[in-house]
Scaffold this active site. Structure first.
Site, PDB file in Angstrom:
ATOM      1  N   LYS A  90       0.848  -1.203   0.000  1.00  0.00           N
ATOM      2  CA  LYS A  90       0.000   0.000   0.000  1.00  0.00           C
ATOM      3  C   LYS A  90       0.880   1.249   0.000  1.00  0.00           C
ATOM      4  CE  LYS A  90      -0.364  -0.015   5.049  1.00  0.00           C
ATOM      5  NZ  LYS A  90      -1.262  -0.006   6.219  1.00  0.00           N
ATOM      6  N   TYR A 145      17.688  29.365   8.047  1.00  0.00           N
ATOM      7  CA  TYR A 145      16.586  30.126   8.614  1.00  0.00           C
ATOM      8  C   TYR A 145      16.677  30.185  10.137  1.00  0.00           C
ATOM      9  CZ  TYR A 145      14.278  30.091   4.066  1.00  0.00           C
ATOM     10  OH  TYR A 145      13.977  30.282   2.743  1.00  0.00           O
TER      11      TYR A 145
END
Length: 373
Positions: A35, A261
């Site tokens: 899956k 950042y």
């Protein structure tokens, strides 16, 4: 020249891990769970690789979460039976279930009613889901006998009814709750004289008493260790995905200079920083902390600064040969054979390997190795 980030998928390692599941559960059939696009590895390629195993070794069936995932496999010429682990989502899907030759999990009263009203041309194999303690999908143990009777008394609609459940704590050292679930399912199976499918990856690896008629290896197929504490069996798993990139720029920093950042990481000494082509826009987890391990030229290094959308930065001060074009492995196996487990990276991101593997986005090319096996 293409951006250097690639996800190498080692299909020989996939086959090895599947064969390990069979070895650990020699009296069970092994349902290969593919899956979520085979946990991010590519469902059609992975299914085809497993179908290339010799007769008697290859998976007798695959498992997916939705009919769309099953259709993709059929369009990719996968012919083995496919189990819909969550069953249908609306009654109208039953015609597609028939056309695709799928096996069906049922976990809700409406699904049973829809199936028995459908009257298929050929009976559909059914996996009856029991809620033995996970408390997500499935009938309660008290409801199961009645549902089982309704299904088995409708041979024109249903065939090969089996009981299925899911363990909540098979990965844990504390086995108390696991054993409660196992006892519940054993009692039902004995009373109804019906085969069991219980063992997910951790139970396949660690709990032979739970193997039953079928096991359901999932994340272990892709080389991830799902257990709280590694075992001899999990140490035999081989990584299937290597997320591999290169250094695209270098920076020399003085003590105290910041990277990225918010300037989260500051150089504690004169430092060399490598900029790597990989970021959260590729699926690398933005929550990775400073110190998250990577391999640079096959040597241990660590993240320095926040992950950006398309780049991340690594402290390579102690790796003299690091330079533009040097190999960087975010997880998996480096060219020199050193392995960085995806499970180790996941712990530094406060998550699990499943989210990292399934999170690698489509813009990262998959490069399949071992196609000719």
């Amino acid at each position: 020249m293409a951006r250097p980030l690639v996800a190498d998928i080692d299909l020989d390692a996939l086959r090895h891990n599947y064969c390990l599941a069979r070895e650990l559960a020699p009296h069970s059939q092994a349902l290969a769970v593919i899956k979520a696009d085979a946990y991010g590895h590519g469902s059609v390629a992975c299914a085809a690789a497993l179908e290339s195993l010799p007769a008697g070794v290859r998976p007798p069936a695959f498992a997916v979460a939705s009919i769309e995932e099953a259709e993709a496999l059929r369009e990719g010429h996968i012919e083995a039976p496919i189990v819909l682990l969550e069953g249908i989502f609306e009654a109208g899907e039953l015609a597609r279930v028939e056309a695709l030759g799928l096996w069906l999990a049922v976990h809700s009263e409406w699904q049973v009613n829809a199936l028995l009203a459908h009257r298929p041309a050929r009976p559909i194999p059914v996996w009856l889901k029991v809620d033995s303690g996970m408390h997500r999908l499935g009938f309660t143990p008290e409801e199961v006998t009645d549902v089982w009777k309704r299904l088995t008394e409708s041979p024109e609609c249903v065939t090969a009814v089996q009981l299925m459940s899911h363990f909540a704590t098979a990965d844990a050292v504390d086995d108390g709750y696991f054993r409660q679930q196992l006892a519940c399912m054993r009692e039902l199976a004995q009373r109804l004289d019906v085969p069991l499918c219980l063992a997910n990856s951790p139970a396949t690896l660690a709990w032979p008493e739970a193997h039953g008629a079928w096991v359901r290896p999932g994340v272990m197929l892709y080389g991830s260790d799902p257990l709280e504490v590694a075992s001899d069996a999990t140490r035999r798993l081989k990584p299937v995905m290597t997320l591999r990139s290169e250094i695209i720029a270098m920076r020399d920093l003085n003590i105290g200079e910041a990277v990225g950042y918010a300037g989260r990481w500051r150089a504690p000494r004169p430092s060399r920083i490598a900029v790597v082509a990989c970021g959260y826009g590729d699926g690398y987890d933005r929550h990775a902390v400073d110190g998250t391990p990577v391999l640079v030229a096959g040597q241990p290094a660590s993240l320095a600064g926040k992950v950006s959308m398309d780049m991340l930065t690594v402290d390579v001060t102690d790796i003299a040969e690091a330079g533009i074009g040097t190999e960087v492995v975010l997880w998996g196996e480096a060219s020199n054979g050193r392995v960085l487990s995806v499970d180790t990276v996941a712990r530094h991101c406060d998550t699990i390997s499943y989210t990292l593997l399934t999170g690698v986005l489509p813009r990262v090319p998959r490069r399949y190795l071992g196609l000719d096996a």
